[in-house]
Design a protein around this motif. Sequence first.
Motif, PDB file in Angstrom:
ATOM      1  N   ASN A   1     -13.976  -9.734 -43.431  1.00 32.13           N
ATOM      2  CA  ASN A   1     -14.381  -8.279 -43.027  1.00 32.13           C
ATOM      3  C   ASN A   1     -14.391  -7.397 -44.442  1.00 32.13           C
ATOM      4  OD1 ASN A   1     -14.819  -8.586 -40.392  1.00 32.13           O
ATOM      5  ND2 ASN A   1     -12.905  -8.422 -40.064  1.00 32.13           N
ATOM      6  N   SER A   2     -13.784  -7.963 -45.488  1.00 32.13           N
ATOM      7  CA  SER A   2     -13.814  -7.342 -46.696  1.00 32.13           C
ATOM      8  C   SER A   2     -15.356  -7.148 -47.237  1.00 32.13           C
ATOM      9  CB  SER A   2     -13.249  -8.040 -47.862  1.00 32.13           C
ATOM     10  OG  SER A   2     -11.864  -8.153 -47.591  1.00 32.13           O
ATOM     11  N   ASP A   3     -15.761  -5.965 -47.954  1.00 32.63           N
ATOM     12  CA  ASP A   3     -16.888  -5.681 -48.659  1.00 32.63           C
ATOM     13  C   ASP A   3     -16.925  -5.520 -49.978  1.00 32.63           C
ATOM     14  OD1 ASP A   3     -19.553  -5.011 -48.551  1.00 32.63           O
ATOM     15  OD2 ASP A   3     -19.475  -3.247 -47.543  1.00 32.63           O
ATOM     16  N   PRO A   4     -17.147  -6.301 -50.722  1.00 31.74           N
ATOM     17  CA  PRO A   4     -17.925  -7.613 -50.407  1.00 31.74           C
ATOM     18  C   PRO A   4     -17.213  -8.687 -49.753  1.00 31.74           C
ATOM     19  CG  PRO A   4     -17.780  -7.600 -52.738  1.00 31.74           C
ATOM     20  CD  PRO A   4     -17.450  -6.246 -52.304  1.00 31.74           C
ATOM     21  N   VAL A   5     -17.631  -9.745 -49.132  1.00 33.32           N
ATOM     22  CA  VAL A   5     -16.697 -10.579 -48.398  1.00 33.32           C
ATOM     23  C   VAL A   5     -16.076 -11.346 -49.547  1.00 33.32           C
ATOM     24  CG1 VAL A   5     -16.795 -12.901 -47.434  1.00 33.32           C
ATOM     25  CG2 VAL A   5     -18.405 -11.135 -46.695  1.00 33.32           C
ATOM     26  N   ASP A   6     -14.648 -11.455 -49.090  1.00 39.17           N
ATOM     27  CA  ASP A   6     -13.457 -12.284 -50.245  1.00 39.17           C
ATOM     28  C   ASP A   6     -13.831 -13.812 -50.133  1.00 39.17           C
ATOM     29  OD1 ASP A   6     -11.462 -12.841 -51.863  1.00 39.17           O
ATOM     30  OD2 ASP A   6     -10.110 -11.593 -51.019  1.00 39.17           O
ATOM     31  N   VAL A   7     -14.780 -14.085 -50.928  1.00 41.07           N
ATOM     32  CA  VAL A   7     -15.130 -15.705 -50.799  1.00 41.07           C
ATOM     33  C   VAL A   7     -14.035 -16.505 -51.467  1.00 41.07           C
ATOM     34  CG1 VAL A   7     -16.771 -17.289 -51.511  1.00 41.07           C
ATOM     35  CG2 VAL A   7     -17.845 -15.238 -50.431  1.00 41.07           C
ATOM     36  N   ASP A   8     -13.713 -16.047 -52.623  1.00 45.61           N
ATOM     37  CA  ASP A   8     -12.660 -16.776 -53.361  1.00 45.61           C
ATOM     38  C   ASP A   8     -11.550 -17.100 -52.200  1.00 45.61           C
ATOM     39  OD1 ASP A   8     -14.164 -16.776 -55.447  1.00 45.61           O
ATOM     40  OD2 ASP A   8     -13.339 -15.063 -56.380  1.00 45.61           O
TER      41      ASP A   8
ATOM     42  N   PHE B   1     -14.707 -29.614 -48.610  1.00 45.34           N
ATOM     43  CA  PHE B   1     -15.831 -29.893 -49.604  1.00 45.34           C
ATOM     44  C   PHE B   1     -16.661 -28.594 -49.726  1.00 45.34           C
ATOM     45  CE2 PHE B   1     -15.569 -34.547 -48.320  1.00 45.34           C
ATOM     46  CZ  PHE B   1     -14.536 -34.750 -49.058  1.00 45.34           C
ATOM     47  N   LEU B   2     -16.883 -27.782 -48.724  1.00 42.84           N
ATOM     48  CA  LEU B   2     -17.865 -26.559 -48.837  1.00 42.84           C
ATOM     49  C   LEU B   2     -17.048 -25.373 -49.607  1.00 42.84           C
ATOM     50  CD1 LEU B   2     -18.898 -26.294 -44.999  1.00 42.84           C
ATOM     51  CD2 LEU B   2     -20.542 -26.722 -47.128  1.00 42.84           C
ATOM     52  N   ALA B   3     -15.756 -25.693 -49.708  1.00 42.59           N
ATOM     53  CA  ALA B   3     -15.126 -24.466 -50.408  1.00 42.59           C
ATOM     54  C   ALA B   3     -14.780 -25.020 -51.975  1.00 42.59           C
ATOM     55  CB  ALA B   3     -13.640 -24.401 -49.841  1.00 42.59           C
TER      56      ALA B   3
ATOM     57  N   THR C   1     -22.340 -16.250 -54.179  1.00 46.06           N
ATOM     58  CA  THR C   1     -21.624 -16.106 -52.773  1.00 46.06           C
ATOM     59  C   THR C   1     -20.548 -15.085 -52.849  1.00 46.06           C
ATOM     60  OG1 THR C   1     -20.048 -17.489 -53.797  1.00 46.06           O
ATOM     61  CG2 THR C   1     -21.780 -18.661 -52.794  1.00 46.06           C
ATOM     62  N   ARG C   2     -20.348 -14.543 -54.158  1.00 48.71           N
ATOM     63  CA  ARG C   2     -19.316 -13.326 -54.356  1.00 48.71           C
ATOM     64  C   ARG C   2     -19.952 -11.928 -54.066  1.00 48.71           C
ATOM     65  NH1 ARG C   2     -17.388 -16.440 -59.136  1.00 48.71           N
ATOM     66  NH2 ARG C   2     -15.611 -17.685 -58.479  1.00 48.71           N
ATOM     67  N   GLN C   3     -21.322 -11.972 -53.736  1.00 51.62           N
ATOM     68  CA  GLN C   3     -21.874 -10.642 -53.739  1.00 51.62           C
ATOM     69  C   GLN C   3     -22.314 -10.476 -52.002  1.00 51.62           C
ATOM     70  OE1 GLN C   3     -22.062  -8.912 -56.104  1.00 51.62           O
ATOM     71  NE2 GLN C   3     -21.235 -10.634 -57.474  1.00 51.62           N
TER      72      GLN C   3
ATOM     73  N   LEU D   1     -21.821 -20.925 -48.282  1.00 61.02           N
ATOM     74  CA  LEU D   1     -23.023 -21.167 -48.846  1.00 61.02           C
ATOM     75  C   LEU D   1     -23.816 -20.259 -48.898  1.00 61.02           C
ATOM     76  CD1 LEU D   1     -23.509 -24.563 -46.671  1.00 61.02           C
ATOM     77  CD2 LEU D   1     -23.044 -24.422 -49.111  1.00 61.02           C
ATOM     78  N   ASN D   2     -23.445 -18.907 -48.713  1.00 63.63           N
ATOM     79  CA  ASN D   2     -24.172 -17.594 -49.007  1.00 63.63           C
ATOM     80  C   ASN D   2     -25.500 -17.793 -47.961  1.00 63.63           C
ATOM     81  OD1 ASN D   2     -25.198 -15.171 -50.159  1.00 63.63           O
ATOM     82  ND2 ASN D   2     -26.022 -16.122 -51.829  1.00 63.63           N
ATOM     83  N   VAL D   3     -25.148 -18.016 -46.817  1.00 62.36           N
ATOM     84  CA  VAL D   3     -26.255 -17.807 -45.915  1.00 62.36           C
ATOM     85  C   VAL D   3     -25.976 -16.764 -44.796  1.00 62.36           C
ATOM     86  CG1 VAL D   3     -27.091 -19.223 -43.619  1.00 62.36           C
ATOM     87  CG2 VAL D   3     -26.540 -20.518 -45.825  1.00 62.36           C
ATOM     88  N   ASN D   4     -26.958 -15.986 -44.660  1.00 59.19           N
ATOM     89  CA  ASN D   4     -27.089 -14.739 -43.979  1.00 59.19           C
ATOM     90  C   ASN D   4     -27.277 -15.214 -42.641  1.00 59.19           C
ATOM     91  OD1 ASN D   4     -27.466 -12.393 -42.488  1.00 59.19           O
ATOM     92  ND2 ASN D   4     -28.755 -11.374 -43.964  1.00 59.19           N
ATOM     93  N   VAL D   5     -26.564 -14.988 -41.546  1.00 59.25           N
ATOM     94  CA  VAL D   5     -26.436 -15.323 -40.136  1.00 59.25           C
ATOM     95  C   VAL D   5     -27.519 -14.523 -39.449  1.00 59.25           C
ATOM     96  CG1 VAL D   5     -24.306 -16.541 -39.956  1.00 59.25           C
ATOM     97  CG2 VAL D   5     -24.380 -14.172 -39.233  1.00 59.25           C
TER      98      VAL D   5
END
Length: 374
Positions: A39-46, A213-215, A302-304, A72-76
Amino acid sequence: MKKGKKRQQQSTGARVNGNAQRKESWKEEKLVQIHQYLNSDPVDVDNLRRAAVSEGGLLTDELRRKVWPKLLNVNVYNLPARPCMRADTRQVLQEKLIDIILVILQKNPALNYYQGYHDIVVTFLLVVGERLAIAMVETLSKHHLRDFMDPTMDSTKHILNYLFPILEEVDPELHDFMLRSEVGSVFALSWLITWYGHVLSEFRHILRLYDFFLASHPLMPIYFAAVIVLHREKVVKRTECDMAMVHHLLSQIPQDLPYEELISQAHSLFNRAPPSVLARRAALQSRTSVTINCFTDFQKTTRQQRPDSVLRRQLLRGRERGGVAPDSPLTGATASNQLVKMAFWGISATLGAAVLAVAQTAVDWAPEFIVQLF
């Protein structure tokens, strides 16, 4: 005597209950943290990556359906339409699997199907459903799996060549033993190109590795192969130093591996001897890896990402303004596409048993969601 024994039993029971409560508390805390990262904006991918790597991974398939796309930076909310196939041709998992593969390969002519690709695709199909699987596997195919999808095996062999330098970094004696045996690294081929989906019998273990692996860096599966070999170091060294004997031993992957321990070891080993260090070895200098070279830029993108709550509002506003067209079927069911699909039936006929075995394991693991897919 009896009182003492009773007190001991009560003490043991209290410890067991206490451990169970702490475990549940730890899970609840991790679930809350993961939702905060989402829910962070931007998403806290790290931090999502760290959660996926750390003990227990992403815990549930519900969370995987939210976190995997972010990794994977995919917009659902911007997914491909379902393949335009007649309803009567899509009654079984095997046919859905082929549809996904065809859509991806038709959109990306530079990508080539390889034996084992279906093992990865079916895992995403079972966890996230068809439309999201198309988007995620397409991204994965252009990044993490890109070297495997060349017209030849040269790039895949290049990735396998990292195995022995990793072993040498940790256990030179084991490394030398395997060199003398001339076993090579082909025993780990199916591990690598299927992300272990073809060789592990329990779906929960496959999912745990996919979290990892995805991470992680695209070469993490080969580091995991190395820690499996290192974990079996004693039994390997006791084997006759003969190519056939060593290959037979190593190709039979144990099903009772300590996965959390090995994941931790692989993660530490990657930090200790990253690909940039290993690539200085002579055997690894002769070829450039598309997968490795593109990873840093991919990781930055992916961080954006915006959280799903924001993406959902944007989609709704766009529809209210008439700026977003409704989903339309893919124009893929032409005669030529049907011929391509027919070519896949030969492949699927040989793979059907393996695919259905994975599906059955998944049904046992998450029956409620699997029913929704069909």
